[in-house]
Motif scaffolding. Structure first.
Motif, mmCIF file in Angstrom:
data_model
loop_
_atom_site.group_PDB
_atom_site.id
_atom_site.type_symbol
_atom_site.label_atom_id
_atom_site.label_comp_id
_atom_site.label_asym_id
_atom_site.label_seq_id
_atom_site.Cartn_x
_atom_site.Cartn_y
_atom_site.Cartn_z
ATOM 1 N N ILE A 224 0.841 -1.198 0.000
ATOM 2 C CA ILE A 224 0.000 0.000 0.000
ATOM 3 C C ILE A 224 0.876 1.248 0.000
ATOM 4 O O ILE A 224 0.652 2.192 -0.765
ATOM 5 C CB ILE A 224 -0.926 0.017 1.231
ATOM 6 N N ARG A 225 1.886 1.265 0.866
ATOM 7 C CA ARG A 225 2.758 2.438 0.996
ATOM 8 C C ARG A 225 3.485 2.729 -0.314
ATOM 9 O O ARG A 225 3.522 3.881 -0.776
ATOM 10 C CB ARG A 225 3.769 2.220 2.122
ATOM 11 N N LEU A 226 4.045 1.699 -0.926
ATOM 12 C CA LEU A 226 4.799 1.903 -2.162
ATOM 13 C C LEU A 226 3.887 2.309 -3.316
ATOM 14 O O LEU A 226 4.282 3.108 -4.178
ATOM 15 C CB LEU A 226 5.575 0.636 -2.517
ATOM 16 N N ALA A 227 2.672 1.764 -3.352
ATOM 17 C CA ALA A 227 1.722 2.157 -4.392
ATOM 18 C C ALA A 227 1.360 3.630 -4.266
ATOM 19 O O ALA A 227 1.260 4.357 -5.262
ATOM 20 C CB ALA A 227 0.475 1.290 -4.314
ATOM 21 N N ALA A 228 1.173 4.095 -3.031
ATOM 22 C CA ALA A 228 0.859 5.513 -2.799
ATOM 23 C C ALA A 228 2.036 6.391 -3.196
ATOM 24 O O ALA A 228 1.860 7.424 -3.861
ATOM 25 C CB ALA A 228 0.495 5.724 -1.338
ATOM 26 N N GLU A 229 3.246 5.989 -2.807
ATOM 27 C CA GLU A 229 4.434 6.771 -3.151
ATOM 28 C C GLU A 229 4.655 6.823 -4.659
ATOM 29 O O GLU A 229 5.216 7.799 -5.183
ATOM 30 C CB GLU A 229 5.662 6.185 -2.462
ATOM 31 N N ALA A 230 4.205 5.787 -5.363
ATOM 32 C CA ALA A 230 4.351 5.739 -6.816
ATOM 33 C C ALA A 230 3.275 6.537 -7.536
ATOM 34 O O ALA A 230 3.288 6.626 -8.769
ATOM 35 C CB ALA A 230 4.317 4.287 -7.290
ATOM 36 N N GLY A 231 2.331 7.114 -6.781
ATOM 37 C CA GLY A 231 1.289 7.925 -7.389
ATOM 38 C C GLY A 231 0.143 7.141 -7.995
ATOM 39 O O GLY A 231 -0.627 7.682 -8.805
ATOM 40 N N LEU A 232 0.000 5.876 -7.606
ATOM 41 C CA LEU A 232 -1.114 5.070 -8.125
ATOM 42 C C LEU A 232 -2.407 5.458 -7.425
ATOM 43 O O LEU A 232 -2.407 6.036 -6.329
ATOM 44 C CB LEU A 232 -0.828 3.581 -7.922
ATOM 45 N N SER A 233 -3.519 5.112 -8.044
ATOM 46 C CA SER A 233 -4.821 5.420 -7.454
ATOM 47 C C SER A 233 -5.486 4.200 -6.840
ATOM 48 O O SER A 233 -6.508 4.335 -6.164
ATOM 49 C CB SER A 233 -5.761 6.021 -8.516
ATOM 50 N N GLY A 234 -4.907 3.007 -7.063
ATOM 51 C CA GLY A 234 -5.544 1.836 -6.479
ATOM 52 C C GLY A 234 -4.743 0.559 -6.618
ATOM 53 O O GLY A 234 -3.756 0.483 -7.366
ATOM 54 N N ILE A 235 -5.187 -0.424 -5.865
ATOM 55 C CA ILE A 235 -4.648 -1.789 -5.919
ATOM 56 C C ILE A 235 -5.828 -2.739 -6.078
ATOM 57 O O ILE A 235 -6.803 -2.660 -5.328
ATOM 58 C CB ILE A 235 -3.863 -2.135 -4.645
ATOM 59 N N ALA A 236 -5.728 -3.609 -7.046
ATOM 60 C CA ALA A 236 -6.749 -4.641 -7.231
ATOM 61 C C ALA A 236 -6.059 -5.995 -7.226
ATOM 62 O O ALA A 236 -4.907 -6.113 -7.658
ATOM 63 C CB ALA A 236 -7.499 -4.434 -8.545
ATOM 64 N N PHE A 237 -6.749 -7.001 -6.724
ATOM 65 C CA PHE A 237 -6.164 -8.339 -6.715
ATOM 66 C C PHE A 237 -7.251 -9.385 -6.891
ATOM 67 O O PHE A 237 -8.429 -9.132 -6.666
ATOM 68 C CB PHE A 237 -5.375 -8.588 -5.427
ATOM 69 N N GLN A 238 -6.823 -10.542 -7.327
ATOM 70 C CA GLN A 238 -7.738 -11.648 -7.610
ATOM 71 C C GLN A 238 -8.325 -12.170 -6.299
ATOM 72 O O GLN A 238 -7.605 -12.696 -5.445
ATOM 73 C CB GLN A 238 -6.972 -12.749 -8.341
ATOM 74 N N ALA A 239 -9.622 -12.014 -6.128
ATOM 75 C CA ALA A 239 -10.281 -12.422 -4.891
ATOM 76 C C ALA A 239 -10.071 -13.909 -4.636
ATOM 77 O O ALA A 239 -10.151 -14.736 -5.543
ATOM 78 C CB ALA A 239 -11.773 -12.109 -4.964
ATOM 79 N N GLY A 240 -9.771 -14.239 -3.375
ATOM 80 C CA GLY A 240 -9.605 -15.628 -2.975
ATOM 81 C C GLY A 240 -8.304 -16.265 -3.403
ATOM 82 O O GLY A 240 -8.088 -17.451 -3.150
#
Length: 264
Positions: A224-240
């Motif tokens: 989460i921290r690195l995604a925010a620092e990279a300027g991304l707007s979200g993280i999605a992942f394959q449920a389950g």
């Protein structure tokens, strides 16, 4: 101790498993790859794998689970015992075929020794969130980028390259390879501003057809921290299919940084 042993690698996953299990399992670690926050009961080397398997049997272990990160160790030929030496050709052949083939061969060796190999979802299913928006607001652009990222990640996984990528407005900005997720996210800062659309989505998924008992993708607060620092707007992942380390803290971090967190 129970009759379960965790074959632990580096990182926080082994401790996360221990925290949700009713009984403390035996903790074993490959030499040089100790887990975070856990006392290791037994350290072993690949060159003595046959002796290690016999030791597990002697201690009444019936099930094993692999958890944590390891790299291919340097082998010392002088340390091989006779039984392990017989395994070397099949292990080397598997290594030449890629990580997935190597992991499947390791599982086969443990099963041939009489151990049941179980996966995280079998003993700690709560670590793999079901479908839902966990933080933030899902937008049509997120949905479009996630669909594109899913196709890219499936192609990467089919050739045993990686389990994730970053997509922004349909453009692939980065793919996960040997250096791993953190390195990929950090590398986004090197893309020239005029080449990179604003925002973007990091997507993570299991490889198509992979053995789900080992090497399921993992994300955590650091992601989460690195995604925010990279300027991304979200993280999605394959449920389950993606292990989330400390999901409550991940949700808090995503909310604090205004990020979407979506089990897709």
């Amino acid at each position: 101790m129970s009759k379960l042993a965790i074959i632990a690698g580096q990182g926080a996953l082994p401790a996360a498993l221990v925290a949700v299990l009713p009984d403390r399992p035996m903790i074993c670690a490959l030499d040089g790859f100790a887990p975070e926050g856990l006392e290791v009961d037994q350290i072993f080397r690949v060159e003595r794998l046959a002796l290690f398997l016999r030791s597990l049997e002697d201690q009444g272990i019936a099930q094993v689970i692999f958890a944590g990160a390891v790299q291919r160790p340097r082998l010392d030929p002088s340390l091989f015992d006779p039984q392990t030496a017989q395994m070397v050709p099949r292990l080397l052949a598997a290594m030449q075929a890629g990580d997935d083939a190597t992991l499947r061969e390791v599982i086969a060796i443990f099963e041939e020794a009489g151990f049941a190999v179980v996966g995280v979802e079998a003993i700690a299913p709560a670590l793999l969130p079901a479908a839902g928006v966990l933080a933030g607001t899902l937008t049509p652009q997120h949905e479009s980028d996630a669909a594109r990222a899913e196709a890219i990640t499936a192609a990467l996984g089919a050739v045993d390259v990686g389990q994730g990528c970053v997509v922004a407005q349909g453009l692939c900005l980065a793919v996960e390879a040997l250096p791993g997720t953190d390195a990929m996210l950090v590398s986004l800062s090197q893309i020239a501003a005029n080449l990179r659309p604003k925002g973007g989505l990091y997507y993570k998924a299991a490889k198509p057809g992979q053995d789900r008992r080992i090497d399921l993708p993992t994300i955590g607060v650091q992601t989460i921290r690195l995604a925010a620092e990279a300027g991304l707007s979200g993280i999605a992942f394959q449920a389950g299919s993606v292990i989330c380390l400390d999901l409550a803290a991940m949700i808090t971090a995503a909310q604090a940084n205004g990020l979407l967190l979506w089990a897709r």
